[in-house]
Design a protein around this motif. Structure first.
Motif, PDB file in Angstrom:
ATOM      1  N   ILE A   1     -39.293 -26.703  69.678  1.00  0.00           N
ATOM      2  CA  ILE A   1     -39.611 -28.101  69.412  1.00  0.00           C
ATOM      3  C   ILE A   1     -38.440 -28.697  68.633  1.00  0.00           C
ATOM      4  O   ILE A   1     -38.183 -28.319  67.490  1.00  0.00           O
ATOM      5  CB  ILE A   1     -40.930 -28.232  68.627  1.00  0.00           C
ATOM      6  N   ALA A   2     -37.720 -29.610  69.260  1.00  0.00           N
ATOM      7  CA  ALA A   2     -36.487 -30.158  68.687  1.00  0.00           C
ATOM      8  C   ALA A   2     -36.697 -30.796  67.321  1.00  0.00           C
ATOM      9  O   ALA A   2     -35.829 -30.703  66.455  1.00  0.00           O
ATOM     10  CB  ALA A   2     -35.875 -31.165  69.659  1.00  0.00           C
ATOM     11  N   SER A   3     -37.844 -31.407  67.089  1.00  0.00           N
ATOM     12  CA  SER A   3     -38.086 -32.086  65.822  1.00  0.00           C
ATOM     13  C   SER A   3     -38.178 -31.110  64.640  1.00  0.00           C
ATOM     14  O   SER A   3     -38.077 -31.526  63.492  1.00  0.00           O
ATOM     15  CB  SER A   3     -39.352 -32.934  65.898  1.00  0.00           C
ATOM     16  N   GLN A   4     -38.333 -29.835  64.907  1.00  0.00           N
ATOM     17  CA  GLN A   4     -38.402 -28.828  63.843  1.00  0.00           C
ATOM     18  C   GLN A   4     -37.041 -28.215  63.522  1.00  0.00           C
ATOM     19  O   GLN A   4     -36.892 -27.487  62.541  1.00  0.00           O
ATOM     20  CB  GLN A   4     -39.376 -27.723  64.241  1.00  0.00           C
ATOM     21  N   SER A   5     -36.043 -28.526  64.332  1.00  0.00           N
ATOM     22  CA  SER A   5     -34.725 -27.904  64.188  1.00  0.00           C
ATOM     23  C   SER A   5     -34.041 -28.246  62.878  1.00  0.00           C
ATOM     24  O   SER A   5     -33.391 -27.395  62.264  1.00  0.00           O
ATOM     25  CB  SER A   5     -33.822 -28.298  65.355  1.00  0.00           C
TER      26      SER A   5
ATOM     27  N   ALA B   1     -35.323 -28.874  59.942  1.00  0.00           N
ATOM     28  CA  ALA B   1     -35.911 -28.115  58.832  1.00  0.00           C
ATOM     29  C   ALA B   1     -35.434 -26.663  58.859  1.00  0.00           C
ATOM     30  O   ALA B   1     -35.101 -26.089  57.809  1.00  0.00           O
ATOM     31  CB  ALA B   1     -37.436 -28.176  58.892  1.00  0.00           C
ATOM     32  N   VAL B   2     -35.381 -26.064  60.031  1.00  0.00           N
ATOM     33  CA  VAL B   2     -34.910 -24.678  60.157  1.00  0.00           C
ATOM     34  C   VAL B   2     -33.448 -24.590  59.732  1.00  0.00           C
ATOM     35  O   VAL B   2     -33.056 -23.686  58.990  1.00  0.00           O
ATOM     36  CB  VAL B   2     -35.111 -24.152  61.603  1.00  0.00           C
ATOM     37  N   LEU B   3     -32.628 -25.543  60.179  1.00  0.00           N
ATOM     38  CA  LEU B   3     -31.215 -25.541  59.822  1.00  0.00           C
ATOM     39  C   LEU B   3     -31.032 -25.707  58.316  1.00  0.00           C
ATOM     40  O   LEU B   3     -30.187 -25.037  57.705  1.00  0.00           O
ATOM     41  CB  LEU B   3     -30.472 -26.648  60.571  1.00  0.00           C
ATOM     42  N   ALA B   4     -31.824 -26.557  57.692  1.00  0.00           N
ATOM     43  CA  ALA B   4     -31.737 -26.759  56.237  1.00  0.00           C
ATOM     44  C   ALA B   4     -32.104 -25.482  55.481  1.00  0.00           C
ATOM     45  O   ALA B   4     -31.428 -25.110  54.508  1.00  0.00           O
ATOM     46  CB  ALA B   4     -32.647 -27.906  55.809  1.00  0.00           C
ATOM     47  N   GLN B   5     -33.149 -24.798  55.918  1.00  0.00           N
ATOM     48  CA  GLN B   5     -33.553 -23.548  55.264  1.00  0.00           C
ATOM     49  C   GLN B   5     -32.483 -22.475  55.445  1.00  0.00           C
ATOM     50  O   GLN B   5     -32.150 -21.752  54.506  1.00  0.00           O
ATOM     51  CB  GLN B   5     -34.886 -23.066  55.824  1.00  0.00           C
ATOM     52  N   TYR B   6     -31.967 -22.358  56.667  1.00  0.00           N
ATOM     53  CA  TYR B   6     -30.905 -21.391  56.951  1.00  0.00           C
ATOM     54  C   TYR B   6     -29.690 -21.674  56.068  1.00  0.00           C
ATOM     55  O   TYR B   6     -29.150 -20.769  55.427  1.00  0.00           O
ATOM     56  CB  TYR B   6     -30.530 -21.456  58.435  1.00  0.00           C
ATOM     57  N   SER B   7     -29.256 -22.933  56.023  1.00  0.00           N
ATOM     58  CA  SER B   7     -28.081 -23.322  55.226  1.00  0.00           C
ATOM     59  C   SER B   7     -28.274 -22.970  53.764  1.00  0.00           C
ATOM     60  O   SER B   7     -27.358 -22.470  53.106  1.00  0.00           O
ATOM     61  CB  SER B   7     -27.830 -24.825  55.350  1.00  0.00           C
ATOM     62  N   SER B   8     -29.454 -23.227  53.240  1.00  0.00           N
ATOM     63  CA  SER B   8     -29.756 -22.934  51.845  1.00  0.00           C
ATOM     64  C   SER B   8     -29.622 -21.442  51.557  1.00  0.00           C
ATOM     65  O   SER B   8     -29.060 -21.049  50.527  1.00  0.00           O
ATOM     66  CB  SER B   8     -31.159 -23.424  51.511  1.00  0.00           C
ATOM     67  N   CYS B   9     -30.121 -20.614  52.441  1.00  0.00           N
ATOM     68  CA  CYS B   9     -30.034 -19.161  52.246  1.00  0.00           C
ATOM     69  C   CYS B   9     -28.592 -18.662  52.354  1.00  0.00           C
ATOM     70  O   CYS B   9     -28.220 -17.685  51.697  1.00  0.00           O
ATOM     71  CB  CYS B   9     -30.890 -18.434  53.275  1.00  0.00           C
ATOM     72  N   CYS B  10     -27.792 -19.329  53.163  1.00  0.00           N
ATOM     73  CA  CYS B  10     -26.400 -18.902  53.350  1.00  0.00           C
ATOM     74  C   CYS B  10     -25.565 -19.072  52.092  1.00  0.00           C
ATOM     75  O   CYS B  10     -24.650 -18.295  51.847  1.00  0.00           O
ATOM     76  CB  CYS B  10     -25.752 -19.687  54.485  1.00  0.00           C
ATOM     77  N   VAL B  11     -25.871 -20.084  51.310  1.00  0.00           N
ATOM     78  CA  VAL B  11     -25.054 -20.381  50.133  1.00  0.00           C
ATOM     79  C   VAL B  11     -25.706 -19.945  48.825  1.00  0.00           C
ATOM     80  O   VAL B  11     -25.108 -20.084  47.771  1.00  0.00           O
ATOM     81  CB  VAL B  11     -24.696 -21.882  50.057  1.00  0.00           C
ATOM     82  N   ASP B  12     -26.911 -19.410  48.872  1.00  0.00           N
ATOM     83  CA  ASP B  12     -27.631 -18.995  47.668  1.00  0.00           C
ATOM     84  C   ASP B  12     -27.131 -17.630  47.203  1.00  0.00           C
ATOM     85  O   ASP B  12     -27.583 -16.594  47.671  1.00  0.00           O
ATOM     86  CB  ASP B  12     -29.133 -18.956  47.928  1.00  0.00           C
ATOM     87  N   SER B  13     -26.201 -17.639  46.271  1.00  0.00           N
ATOM     88  CA  SER B  13     -25.635 -16.378  45.789  1.00  0.00           C
ATOM     89  C   SER B  13     -26.566 -15.656  44.818  1.00  0.00           C
ATOM     90  O   SER B  13     -26.326 -14.511  44.467  1.00  0.00           O
ATOM     91  CB  SER B  13     -24.281 -16.637  45.116  1.00  0.00           C
ATOM     92  N   ASN B  14     -27.631 -16.313  44.387  1.00  0.00           N
ATOM     93  CA  ASN B  14     -28.576 -15.681  43.459  1.00  0.00           C
ATOM     94  C   ASN B  14     -29.668 -14.895  44.178  1.00  0.00           C
ATOM     95  O   ASN B  14     -30.449 -14.208  43.537  1.00  0.00           O
ATOM     96  CB  ASN B  14     -29.227 -16.747  42.566  1.00  0.00           C
ATOM     97  N   SER B  15     -29.723 -15.002  45.474  1.00  0.00           N
ATOM     98  CA  SER B  15     -30.759 -14.322  46.247  1.00  0.00           C
ATOM     99  C   SER B  15     -30.495 -12.820  46.279  1.00  0.00           C
ATOM    100  O   SER B  15     -29.344 -12.376  46.293  1.00  0.00           O
ATOM    101  CB  SER B  15     -30.797 -14.878  47.677  1.00  0.00           C
TER     102      SER B  15
END
Length: 92
Positions: A44-48, A50-64
């Protein structure tokens, strides 16, 4: 382990689903998600966004405790067109 983000492109949603289910059935998915958060491109394109934002956040979160994220995407899908996966967004 490749740091930050890894984007894995599949030829179709059907093939992505087949690989995902295979990895899930034999334990590979558990091994991946122990090291990286995993995201899948939604059909569903309208959900893309949100998924991209979550992915991006995890990519740069060095505290994880996990070392980045992996994104399963589809060639020709919304996440493969017009998005610049640079720096921590796609190290491999």
């Amino acid at each position: 382990i490749v740091p930050a983000g890894v984007v894995c492109f599949f030829a179709s949603y059907a093939y992505e689903e087949e690989c995902y289910l295979y990895w899930k059935s034999n334990g590979i998915l558990n091994r991946i998600t122990a090291k990286k958060d995993l995201f899948r491109e939604p059909r569903i394109a309208s959900q893309s966004d949100a998924v991209l934002a979550q992915y991006s956040s995890c990519c740069v979160d060095s505290n994880s405790e996990k070392k980045g994220a992996i994104l399963l995407s589809v060639v020709g899908g919304k996440l493969s067109e017009g998005i610049n996966f640079k720096d921590d967004m796609a190290r491999c």
